[in-house]
Design a protein around this motif. Sequence first.
Motif, mmCIF file in Angstrom:
data_model
loop_
_atom_site.group_PDB
_atom_site.id
_atom_site.type_symbol
_atom_site.label_atom_id
_atom_site.label_comp_id
_atom_site.label_asym_id
_atom_site.label_seq_id
_atom_site.Cartn_x
_atom_site.Cartn_y
_atom_site.Cartn_z
ATOM 1 N N GLY A 86 -17.445 -0.690 -12.693
ATOM 2 C CA GLY A 86 -16.820 -1.739 -13.492
ATOM 3 C C GLY A 86 -17.801 -2.840 -13.798
ATOM 4 O O GLY A 86 -19.012 -2.652 -13.741
ATOM 5 N N THR A 87 -17.240 -3.990 -14.124
ATOM 6 C CA THR A 87 -18.052 -5.157 -14.424
ATOM 7 C C THR A 87 -17.527 -6.342 -13.621
ATOM 8 O O THR A 87 -16.373 -6.361 -13.191
ATOM 9 C CB THR A 87 -18.009 -5.503 -15.926
ATOM 10 O OG1 THR A 87 -16.649 -5.702 -16.317
ATOM 11 C CG2 THR A 87 -18.632 -4.404 -16.766
ATOM 12 N N ASP A 88 -18.394 -7.339 -13.434
ATOM 13 C CA ASP A 88 -17.962 -8.547 -12.730
ATOM 14 C C ASP A 88 -17.433 -9.559 -13.754
ATOM 15 O O ASP A 88 -17.344 -9.274 -14.956
ATOM 16 C CB ASP A 88 -19.072 -9.111 -11.847
ATOM 17 C CG ASP A 88 -20.291 -9.586 -12.618
ATOM 18 O OD1 ASP A 88 -20.220 -9.767 -13.856
ATOM 19 O OD2 ASP A 88 -21.342 -9.784 -11.981
ATOM 20 N N ASP A 89 -17.102 -10.742 -13.301
ATOM 21 C CA ASP A 89 -16.520 -11.769 -14.168
ATOM 22 C C ASP A 89 -17.441 -12.194 -15.303
ATOM 23 O O ASP A 89 -16.979 -12.663 -16.332
ATOM 24 C CB ASP A 89 -16.132 -12.997 -13.340
ATOM 25 C CG ASP A 89 -15.003 -12.699 -12.374
ATOM 26 O OD1 ASP A 89 -14.261 -11.714 -12.596
ATOM 27 O OD2 ASP A 89 -14.861 -13.446 -11.384
ATOM 28 N N SER A 90 -18.759 -12.030 -15.105
ATOM 29 C CA SER A 90 -19.701 -12.421 -16.149
ATOM 30 C C SER A 90 -20.020 -11.274 -17.105
ATOM 31 O O SER A 90 -20.819 -11.433 -18.013
ATOM 32 C CB SER A 90 -20.997 -12.947 -15.517
ATOM 33 O OG SER A 90 -21.680 -11.890 -14.863
ATOM 34 N N GLY A 91 -19.415 -10.104 -16.868
ATOM 35 C CA GLY A 91 -19.657 -8.951 -17.733
ATOM 36 C C GLY A 91 -20.787 -8.052 -17.265
ATOM 37 O O GLY A 91 -21.101 -7.056 -17.917
#
Length: 127
Positions: A86-91
Motif C-alpha cells: 500500500g501507501t502511507d499518508d504521504s502517498g
Amino acid sequence: MKVAYVFSTAGQTIDYVLGEMILPQLEADCHGVDVAGMFFLHDNAFVLREGDPLGERLVDVADEKEILLMLCDRCAEKRGLAEQVGTDDSGRERYEPRNTFEDVTVGCFPDLYGALGGIGVDHIVTL
C-alpha cells in the motif's frame, strides 16, 4: 561511538567485508564501536534471505546487540524479498519483507534515517 553500515557495493562486499571482517568481530565483541544498523542495497539484500548461512549468523548477532537490519525496499522487491502493501499518508509506497529472516525490515533512506535518528549514530559507513 555508534555507527551504521550501508552495504551498496555489489560483489564480494558481503562475503568478505561483512562475513570475514565485521561479523566475526561483532561475534567476538571486539569490533571497537557499537553498530546501530545495517542497510542493504542491490544483491547485498540476499544475505537476509531466509536460510542464508551468513544471514543466520548476522541475525543472531543483530538480535543480541539490537542492530537494525533493513533492506532497501525497491531492491528487495525486485529480488522477491519484499512486496508492496500500500501507501502511507504521504502517498509513498510501503513494503513488507517476504522470504527474509524474522525482524528484518524494509524501507527507503527516509525510513533508515527515521529508525536511526533517535539512536544517536555518529557515523554512517558506506561499503
